[in-house]
Design a protein around this motif. Structure first.
Motif, mmCIF file in Angstrom:
data_model
loop_
_atom_site.group_PDB
_atom_site.id
_atom_site.type_symbol
_atom_site.label_atom_id
_atom_site.label_comp_id
_atom_site.label_asym_id
_atom_site.label_seq_id
_atom_site.Cartn_x
_atom_site.Cartn_y
_atom_site.Cartn_z
ATOM 1 N N TRP A 1 -4.210 6.924 -2.308
ATOM 2 C CA TRP A 1 -3.387 5.731 -2.096
ATOM 3 C C TRP A 1 -3.517 4.796 -3.288
ATOM 4 O O TRP A 1 -4.439 4.920 -4.096
ATOM 5 C CB TRP A 1 -3.833 4.993 -0.835
ATOM 6 C CG TRP A 1 -3.362 5.629 0.431
ATOM 7 C CD1 TRP A 1 -3.736 6.850 0.917
ATOM 8 C CD2 TRP A 1 -2.450 5.090 1.372
ATOM 9 N NE1 TRP A 1 -3.105 7.095 2.108
ATOM 10 C CE2 TRP A 1 -2.307 6.032 2.413
ATOM 11 C CE3 TRP A 1 -1.745 3.897 1.444
ATOM 12 C CZ2 TRP A 1 -1.485 5.814 3.502
ATOM 13 C CZ3 TRP A 1 -0.927 3.680 2.539
ATOM 14 C CH2 TRP A 1 -0.796 4.635 3.548
ATOM 15 N N ARG A 2 -2.603 3.849 -3.360
ATOM 16 C CA ARG A 2 -2.682 2.816 -4.399
ATOM 17 C C ARG A 2 -2.139 1.509 -3.827
ATOM 18 O O ARG A 2 -1.329 1.521 -2.890
ATOM 19 C CB ARG A 2 -1.912 3.221 -5.644
ATOM 20 C CG ARG A 2 -0.423 3.235 -5.477
ATOM 21 C CD ARG A 2 0.317 3.798 -6.693
ATOM 22 N NE ARG A 2 1.741 3.621 -6.569
ATOM 23 C CZ ARG A 2 2.542 4.325 -5.779
ATOM 24 N NH1 ARG A 2 2.045 5.287 -5.022
ATOM 25 N NH2 ARG A 2 3.839 4.080 -5.739
ATOM 26 N N PHE A 3 -2.606 0.404 -4.376
ATOM 27 C CA PHE A 3 -2.072 -0.912 -4.041
ATOM 28 C C PHE A 3 -1.222 -1.371 -5.213
ATOM 29 O O PHE A 3 -1.664 -1.335 -6.367
ATOM 30 C CB PHE A 3 -3.199 -1.914 -3.808
ATOM 31 C CG PHE A 3 -3.681 -1.962 -2.387
ATOM 32 C CD1 PHE A 3 -3.523 -3.107 -1.631
ATOM 33 C CD2 PHE A 3 -4.290 -0.864 -1.801
ATOM 34 C CE1 PHE A 3 -3.963 -3.153 -0.312
ATOM 35 C CE2 PHE A 3 -4.731 -0.894 -0.489
ATOM 36 C CZ PHE A 3 -4.561 -2.042 0.255
ATOM 37 N N ALA B 1 0.863 -1.187 0.000
ATOM 38 C CA ALA B 1 0.000 0.000 0.000
ATOM 39 C C ALA B 1 0.895 1.231 0.000
ATOM 40 O O ALA B 1 1.840 1.327 0.793
ATOM 41 C CB ALA B 1 -0.905 -0.002 1.220
ATOM 42 N N VAL C 1 -6.695 3.410 -5.239
ATOM 43 C CA VAL C 1 -7.894 3.282 -4.396
ATOM 44 C C VAL C 1 -9.039 4.097 -4.987
ATOM 45 O O VAL C 1 -10.192 3.657 -4.966
ATOM 46 C CB VAL C 1 -7.578 3.698 -2.941
ATOM 47 C CG1 VAL C 1 -8.852 3.780 -2.113
ATOM 48 C CG2 VAL C 1 -6.594 2.719 -2.322
ATOM 49 N N CYS D 1 -11.529 2.427 -7.160
ATOM 50 C CA CYS D 1 -12.485 1.522 -6.525
ATOM 51 C C CYS D 1 -13.508 2.245 -5.655
ATOM 52 O O CYS D 1 -14.521 1.646 -5.275
ATOM 53 C CB CYS D 1 -11.746 0.521 -5.650
ATOM 54 S SG CYS D 1 -10.524 -0.431 -6.538
ATOM 55 N N ILE E 1 -8.759 -3.496 -0.829
ATOM 56 C CA ILE E 1 -9.140 -2.084 -0.903
ATOM 57 C C ILE E 1 -10.513 -1.875 -0.275
ATOM 58 O O ILE E 1 -10.729 -0.915 0.469
ATOM 59 C CB ILE E 1 -9.093 -1.580 -2.361
ATOM 60 C CG1 ILE E 1 -7.634 -1.533 -2.833
ATOM 61 C CG2 ILE E 1 -9.756 -0.212 -2.484
ATOM 62 C CD1 ILE E 1 -7.467 -1.270 -4.308
#
Length: 84
Positions: free
Chosen positions: A53-55, A8, A70, A73, A37
């Motif tokens: 944020w991003r995964f 993350a 994120v 989604c 997420i």
């Protein structure tokens, strides 16, 4: 079966996944990341704190398999939450 790692990343910090998860393939890893997420958004006091944020999903060699922001989604999460 391959091991995937779900890192993350936010604007001020990153949370590395040091353990990873053994899954069948990259499409399954994508589904797992989307569920992660959803869990983050469900647990958030303020969803807006995570919109930037991003995964990042990587494999055992450290190669990036996919990245999911994120924000991508959040709308679907809001629709699902409203229908509960």
């Amino acid at each position: 079966m391959p091991r995937f790692y779900f890192h993350a990343h936010g604007p001020a910090r990153s949370i590395p996944d040091r353990d990873g998860v053994i899954l069948d393939d990259a499409p399954t890893a994508r589904a797992f990341a989307l569920l992660a997420i959803v869990d983050v958004l469900d647990d958030a006091d303020d969803v807006r704190d995570f919109l930037d944020w991003r995964f990042e999903v990587t494999d055992d060699a450290g190669r990036t398999i996919l990245t999911i922001p994120v924000l991508d989604c959040a709308f679907a999460w809001g629709v699902l939450r409203a229908s509960r």
